[in-house]
Design a protein around this motif. Structure first.
Motif, PDB file in Angstrom:
ATOM      1  N   THR A  63      35.963  55.564  35.213  1.00 30.55           N
ATOM      2  CA  THR A  63      36.012  54.064  35.058  1.00 30.55           C
ATOM      3  C   THR A  63      36.728  53.491  33.712  1.00 30.55           C
ATOM      4  OG1 THR A  63      33.358  54.090  35.553  1.00 30.55           O
ATOM      5  CG2 THR A  63      34.118  52.376  34.252  1.00 30.55           C
ATOM      6  N   HIS A  64      37.461  52.752  33.925  1.00 30.74           N
ATOM      7  CA  HIS A  64      38.594  52.391  33.020  1.00 30.74           C
ATOM      8  C   HIS A  64      38.725  50.848  33.154  1.00 30.74           C
ATOM      9  CE1 HIS A  64      40.730  53.482  36.541  1.00 30.74           C
ATOM     10  NE2 HIS A  64      41.726  52.503  36.064  1.00 30.74           N
ATOM     11  N   PRO A  65      39.286  50.349  31.636  1.00 32.59           N
ATOM     12  CA  PRO A  65      39.582  48.826  32.006  1.00 32.59           C
ATOM     13  C   PRO A  65      40.807  48.187  32.411  1.00 32.59           C
ATOM     14  CG  PRO A  65      39.687  49.591  29.485  1.00 32.59           C
ATOM     15  CD  PRO A  65      39.539  50.931  30.684  1.00 32.59           C
ATOM     16  N   HIS A  66      40.942  47.095  32.929  1.00 29.48           N
ATOM     17  CA  HIS A  66      42.151  46.366  33.184  1.00 29.48           C
ATOM     18  C   HIS A  66      41.977  45.038  32.738  1.00 29.48           C
ATOM     19  CE1 HIS A  66      44.220  49.363  35.349  1.00 29.48           C
ATOM     20  NE2 HIS A  66      43.239  49.786  35.928  1.00 29.48           N
ATOM     21  N   ARG A  67      43.213  44.316  32.466  1.00 26.34           N
ATOM     22  CA  ARG A  67      43.106  42.767  32.051  1.00 26.34           C
ATOM     23  C   ARG A  67      44.213  42.110  32.444  1.00 26.34           C
ATOM     24  NH1 ARG A  67      40.027  40.228  28.170  1.00 26.34           N
ATOM     25  NH2 ARG A  67      40.938  38.281  27.381  1.00 26.34           N
ATOM     26  N   ASP A  68      44.055  41.025  33.147  1.00 21.86           N
ATOM     27  CA  ASP A  68      45.222  40.086  33.246  1.00 21.86           C
ATOM     28  C   ASP A  68      46.345  40.637  34.050  1.00 21.86           C
ATOM     29  OD1 ASP A  68      44.318  37.827  32.030  1.00 21.86           O
ATOM     30  OD2 ASP A  68      44.977  38.453  29.997  1.00 21.86           O
ATOM     31  N   MET A  69      46.058  41.254  35.214  1.00 25.74           N
ATOM     32  CA  MET A  69      46.950  42.019  36.226  1.00 25.74           C
ATOM     33  C   MET A  69      46.315  41.864  37.486  1.00 25.74           C
ATOM     34  SD  MET A  69      49.942  43.316  35.840  1.00 25.74           S
ATOM     35  CE  MET A  69      49.795  43.969  33.964  1.00 25.74           C
ATOM     36  N   GLU A  70      47.301  41.538  38.701  1.00 25.01           N
ATOM     37  CA  GLU A  70      46.978  41.575  39.986  1.00 25.01           C
ATOM     38  C   GLU A  70      47.143  43.056  40.569  1.00 25.01           C
ATOM     39  OE1 GLU A  70      45.652  38.522  41.768  1.00 25.01           O
ATOM     40  OE2 GLU A  70      45.046  38.601  39.556  1.00 25.01           O
ATOM     41  N   ILE A  71      46.227  43.826  40.784  1.00 30.23           N
ATOM     42  CA  ILE A  71      46.420  45.453  41.219  1.00 30.23           C
ATOM     43  C   ILE A  71      46.433  45.580  42.768  1.00 30.23           C
ATOM     44  CG2 ILE A  71      45.642  47.716  40.880  1.00 30.23           C
ATOM     45  CD1 ILE A  71      44.560  46.727  38.199  1.00 30.23           C
ATOM     46  N   VAL A  72      47.169  45.722  43.370  1.00 29.78           N
ATOM     47  CA  VAL A  72      47.106  46.044  44.928  1.00 29.78           C
ATOM     48  C   VAL A  72      47.256  47.555  45.045  1.00 29.78           C
ATOM     49  CG1 VAL A  72      48.373  45.615  46.993  1.00 29.78           C
ATOM     50  CG2 VAL A  72      48.243  43.662  45.186  1.00 29.78           C
ATOM     51  N   THR A  73      46.466  47.984  45.998  1.00 22.31           N
ATOM     52  CA  THR A  73      46.367  49.380  46.369  1.00 22.31           C
ATOM     53  C   THR A  73      46.635  49.726  47.892  1.00 22.31           C
ATOM     54  OG1 THR A  73      44.892  49.877  44.556  1.00 22.31           O
ATOM     55  CG2 THR A  73      45.112  51.545  46.338  1.00 22.31           C
ATOM     56  N   TRP A  74      47.544  50.446  48.234  1.00 20.41           N
ATOM     57  CA  TRP A  74      47.821  50.421  49.687  1.00 20.41           C
ATOM     58  C   TRP A  74      47.639  52.043  49.816  1.00 20.41           C
ATOM     59  CZ3 TRP A  74      47.936  47.550  53.803  1.00 20.41           C
ATOM     60  CH2 TRP A  74      48.380  47.977  55.162  1.00 20.41           C
ATOM     61  N   VAL A  75      46.775  52.484  50.724  1.00 18.01           N
ATOM     62  CA  VAL A  75      46.536  53.858  50.974  1.00 18.01           C
ATOM     63  C   VAL A  75      47.357  54.389  52.321  1.00 18.01           C
ATOM     64  CG1 VAL A  75      44.792  55.449  51.839  1.00 18.01           C
ATOM     65  CG2 VAL A  75      44.297  53.838  50.155  1.00 18.01           C
ATOM     66  N   LEU A  76      47.883  55.444  52.216  1.00 20.90           N
ATOM     67  CA  LEU A  76      48.903  56.012  53.087  1.00 20.90           C
ATOM     68  C   LEU A  76      48.152  57.145  53.928  1.00 20.90           C
ATOM     69  CD1 LEU A  76      52.113  56.153  50.878  1.00 20.90           C
ATOM     70  CD2 LEU A  76      51.560  54.783  52.984  1.00 20.90           C
ATOM     71  N   ARG A  77      47.448  57.826  53.197  1.00 14.23           N
ATOM     72  CA  ARG A  77      46.580  58.978  53.949  1.00 14.23           C
ATOM     73  C   ARG A  77      45.252  59.327  53.233  1.00 14.23           C
ATOM     74  NH1 ARG A  77      50.761  62.290  52.380  1.00 14.23           N
ATOM     75  NH2 ARG A  77      50.168  64.059  50.878  1.00 14.23           N
ATOM     76  N   GLY A  78      44.397  59.700  53.985  1.00 13.33           N
ATOM     77  CA  GLY A  78      42.963  59.988  53.275  1.00 13.33           C
ATOM     78  C   GLY A  78      42.227  58.718  52.941  1.00 13.33           C
ATOM     79  N   SER A  79      41.238  58.754  51.913  1.00 19.10           N
ATOM     80  CA  SER A  79      40.259  57.413  51.594  1.00 19.10           C
ATOM     81  C   SER A  79      40.050  57.513  50.202  1.00 19.10           C
ATOM     82  CB  SER A  79      39.127  57.545  52.529  1.00 19.10           C
ATOM     83  OG  SER A  79      38.290  58.691  52.257  1.00 19.10           O
ATOM     84  N   LEU A  80      40.004  56.267  49.759  1.00 16.06           N
ATOM     85  CA  LEU A  80      39.824  56.374  48.124  1.00 16.06           C
ATOM     86  C   LEU A  80      38.553  55.224  47.892  1.00 16.06           C
ATOM     87  CD1 LEU A  80      41.415  56.661  45.494  1.00 16.06           C
ATOM     88  CD2 LEU A  80      42.190  54.349  45.693  1.00 16.06           C
TER      89      LEU A  80
END
Length: 257
Positions: A63-80
Motif C-alpha cells: 500500500t502506497h499513496p498517489h495524488r493528482d494523477m490518472e493511472i492506467v494499467t494494462w496487463v500483458l500476461r498473468g494477473s494483478l
C-alpha cells in the motif's frame, strides 16, 4: 502555448531505458522515475510515466499513496490484484483496462497473488505478471479519487486501433474507460501477421511496442520495448509481419502547455 508545427520523430530503444531490478521486480522506465532522474527525460505531452513491470508470484507493491494523477494499467500476461482506500478491489488481466484517478489522494496496492482471493494459501502458481503502467496528468488537480475497469478484449480481437482509456469527447460512445484529461487517449492494437493500423494525428503521440515487432512508416523496425515520441505528426502506417501489440497515446496538450 501553441501547438508544435514542426514534425519530429524520436526513437527510444528498449535497451536504453532506466531499470529497477530487485528480487521480486523487474521494472523498465521510459521516463524519469523514482531514483532514476534525467532532467531531459521527464515526460512527453502529458504522459509522465510508462513503466514496463514484471512482478514475481506472491509479490507486489505494498500500500502506497498517489495524488493528482490518472493511472492506467494494462496487463500483458498473468494477473494483478488491485486494492485501494476507497473500497475498490479487483483482478486485472490481459484485455481488461483499468484506470485509477488519484485526485485528492488515494492509497492502493498491486500484487501478483490473485489465487489467494479463492482462499488458497498454498497454490503452486508460478507465473510472473507483466504489465505496463502509465501516468497522465489530469486537466485539473484536486478531483475526487475514482476507479474504473472495463473488459475490452472483444474489441481488440476485431483488429484496428482501439481506444482503451480516454477523456476526449470523440470517444464517449466507444469502448474506452474514462480519464480526467480531455485531450488525451490511449489506443491499443493487437496486430496479426500482415495487419496494419494508421496512427492518429496529434501534437504529441507516444508509441510503445508492448509485444512483438512492428514496422513504422518512415522509422523502420521497432522491437518489443521500443518507443517512439512523435511531435506534430501522425498518419503513419504501422504494420506487423508477426503477432504484436502496441500502445499509442494521442495527446493534444503537454505539461505546462
Amino acid at each position: 502555448m501553441t501547438a508544435p508545427t514542426t514534425p519530429h520523430v524520436d526513437i527510444h530503444r528498449a535497451g536504453d531505458r532506466m531499470k529497477t531490478r530487485i528480487s521480486w521486480l523487474d521494472s523498465k522506465h521510459s521516463f524519469s522515475f523514482g531514483q532514476h532522474y534525467d532532467p531531459d527525460n521527464t515526460h512527453h505531452g502529458v504522459l509522465m510515466v510508462n513503466n514496463d513491470d514484471i512482478v514475481m508470484p506472491g509479490q507486489g507493491f505494498d500500500t502506497h499513496p498517489h495524488r493528482d494523477m490518472e493511472i492506467v494499467t494494462w496487463v500483458l500476461r498473468g494477473s494483478l490484484v488491485h486494492q485501494d482506500s476507497i473500497g475498490h478491489s479487483g483482478v486485472i488481466y490481459p484485455g481488461l483496462a483499468q484506470r485509477m484517478s488519484a485526485g485528492t489522494g488515494i492509497l492502493h496496492s498491486e500484487k501478483n497473488d490473485s489465487w489467494r482471493l479463492a482462499g488458497s494459501q498454498h497454490d503452486e502458481h508460478a507465473e510472473p505478471v507483466r504489465f505496463i503502467q502509465m501516468w497522465v496528468l489530469p486537466d485539473e488537480p484536486g478531483i475526487s479519487p475514482g476507479y474504473e475497469q472495463l473488459e475490452i478484449d472483444d474489441e481488440l480481437m476485431r483488429g484496428g486501433l482501439v481506444p482503451v482509456a480516454s477523456g476526449m469527447p470523440a470517444h464517449r460512445n466507444q469502448s474506452a474507460i474514462t480519464i480526467a484529461n480531455s485531450g488525451a487517449a490511449l489506443h491499443v492494437a493487437r496486430l496479426q501477421p500482415g495487419g496494419s493500423v494508421q496512427l492518429p494525428e496529434a501534437p504529441y503521440l507516444h508509441l510503445f511496442v508492448a509485444e512483438g515487432e512492428v514496422s513504422l512508416e518512415g522509422a523502420g523496425i521497432l522491437s518489443e520495448g521500443d518507443a517512439v515520441r512523435l511531435t506534430a505528426s501522425g498518419g503513419q502506417r504501422l504494420s506487423a509481419d508477426a503477432p504484436a501489440e502496441v500502445l499509442v497515446w494521442e495527446m493534444h496538450g503537454r505539461l505546462g502547455g
